[in-house]
Scaffold this motif. Structure first.
Motif, short mmCIF file in Angstrom:
data_model
loop_
_atom_site.label_atom_id
_atom_site.label_comp_id
_atom_site.label_asym_id
_atom_site.label_seq_id
_atom_site.Cartn_x
_atom_site.Cartn_y
_atom_site.Cartn_z
N GLY A 83 0.86 -1.24 -0.02
CA GLY A 83 0.03 -0.01 0.07
C GLY A 83 0.83 1.33 0.01
O GLY A 83 0.46 2.22 -0.65
N VAL A 89 -1.45 6.86 -2.03
CA VAL A 89 -1.72 6.33 -0.37
C VAL A 89 -1.05 6.70 0.57
O VAL A 89 0.16 6.55 0.64
CB VAL A 89 -1.79 4.72 -0.91
CG1 VAL A 89 -2.07 4.02 0.49
CG2 VAL A 89 -2.57 4.08 -1.91
N GLY A 93 -3.95 4.83 4.66
CA GLY A 93 -4.53 4.00 3.62
C GLY A 93 -3.82 2.82 3.85
O GLY A 93 -4.31 1.71 3.29
N HIS A 97 -4.99 -1.12 4.01
CA HIS A 97 -4.61 -2.20 2.98
C HIS A 97 -4.00 -3.53 3.95
O HIS A 97 -4.63 -4.57 3.43
CB HIS A 97 -3.33 -1.80 2.25
CG HIS A 97 -3.80 -1.11 1.09
ND1 HIS A 97 -3.50 -1.08 -0.25
CD2 HIS A 97 -4.43 0.21 1.01
CE1 HIS A 97 -4.04 -0.54 -1.04
NE2 HIS A 97 -4.70 0.51 -0.29
N GLU A 280 -9.28 4.89 1.34
CA GLU A 280 -9.36 3.83 0.53
C GLU A 280 -10.70 2.87 0.56
O GLU A 280 -10.71 1.66 0.64
CB GLU A 280 -8.32 2.87 1.31
CG GLU A 280 -6.78 3.33 0.91
CD GLU A 280 -6.51 3.61 -0.48
OE1 GLU A 280 -6.52 3.01 -1.22
OE2 GLU A 280 -6.21 4.78 -0.76
N LEU A 283 -11.44 0.99 -2.54
CA LEU A 283 -10.49 -0.41 -3.24
C LEU A 283 -11.13 -1.29 -2.09
O LEU A 283 -11.27 -2.37 -2.60
CB LEU A 283 -9.17 -0.03 -2.78
CG LEU A 283 -7.96 -0.88 -3.03
CD1 LEU A 283 -6.85 -0.57 -3.57
CD2 LEU A 283 -7.86 -1.62 -1.61
#
Length: 309
Positions: A83, A89, A93, A97, A280, A283
């Protein structure tokens, strides 16, 4: 029990929920309400009914914890490092991840899948892992994200405690363990009520999950979601399998429960945490959807590896 007979009811119910929501038979409000019922009532009843069941015995050793959380830690670390290398990112974030790559969907898929695969032999290690998994994973993620904030460590711990003691799953686990330690169990009408609610947990959870998947968009960030999904469905269970079966010693059912627990798709909690910290979200929502779809195939593989053919 064949792999097909194990996964068909699980993913079949998810598919029914998804199709029903897609066709408009289940509205978003109904889906949310069903999820809340599962989380607040049905699964807590299942936990209490299982933990207080006569004859449920077991002992969890440190090797069990090291196996599962060692694999989770590795997947979290790799996910966070990947990440950090992605453009745009930040620190929060990257933590999310890693959290998504190691946070299993336990309530909606893990509990029904593992109980169906291992029955009574897997019930005790499953619920012991569930008891530790929730506060430890959520606590670590929250602490890491807020570690550079203005709140003191004591304030963060107090805030986490308040969150946990408002969580029906955590409370039911604690109540079940207390009742079990004193040799107490619901009886008569109370037992009938608890059993009736517990009997709805798996079906309602899977229908709710399927209906909820309609709101996620896989194409938002497909490459990133695929990385998180690969770590969750492959690296996490592979690391746990190596530790549980080839490094440490424990009963086969315990090792199988730990591995199958790790093989579950990305948990909804990772998406809720992403929404909370506004990072995020796209995602991780895509990773929840993608990992749930691909888990149909990967679960077959892991069940075969674990001896369910």
């Amino acid at each position: 029990m064949t792999v097909l007979s194990l996964i068909a009811p699980i993913f079949g119910l998810i598919l029914i929920g998804w199709v029903a929501a897609l066709a408009g038979f289940l509205s978003e409000k109904v889906s949310d309400g069903l999820s809340e019922y599962v989380f607040a009532i049905a699964v807590p009843a299942l936990i209490i009914a299982t933990l207080t069941r006569p004859g449920l015995t077991g002992e969890v050793t440190w090797s069990y914890w090291f196996s599962y959380f060692g694999g989770a830690g590795l997947s979290w670390l790799v996910g966070s490092l990947i990440g950090l290398r992605r453009e745009g990112v930040g620190r929060t974030g990257a933590i999310l991840h890693g959290f998504a790559a190691s946070q299993s969907n336990t309530i909606f898929i893990g509990v029904p899948m593992i109980l169906q695969a291992y029955g009574d032999a897997g019930a005790f290690p499953l619920f012991m892992l569930l008891a530790v998994h929730l506060p430890l994973m959520m606590g670590c993620a929250t602490f890491l994200i807020e570690s550079d904030g203005q709140r003191s460590v004591l304030q963060r711990v107090k805030g986490l405690g308040l969150v946990l003691f408002r969580n029906p799953i955590f409370l039911s686990l604690m109540l079940g363990l207390v009742l079990r330690s004193f040799g107490l169990a619901p009886g008569g009408m109370v037992k009938s009520l608890v059993d009736a609610l517990a009997g709805t947990a798996s079906t309602c959870a899977l229908i709710a999950l399927g209906a909820g998947l309609v709101r996620y968009r896989v194409l938002h960030d497909l490459p990133g979601a695929m990385v998180v999904t690969s770590l969750k469905l492959v690296l996490h269970p592979l690391a746990v399998w190596v530790l549980a079966f080839h490094v440490f010693t424990m009963p086969p059912a315990y090792a199988g429960v730990a591995t199958l627990f790790a093989a579950m798709p990305v948990g909804i909690n990772s998406y809720l945490l992403a929404v909370r910290y506004k990072a995020e979200t796209g995602l991780i929502a895509a990773a929840v959807m993608l990992s749930t779809l691909l888990a149909v195939a990967t679960t077959v593989a892991w069940l075969a590896i674990l001896g369910h053919r």
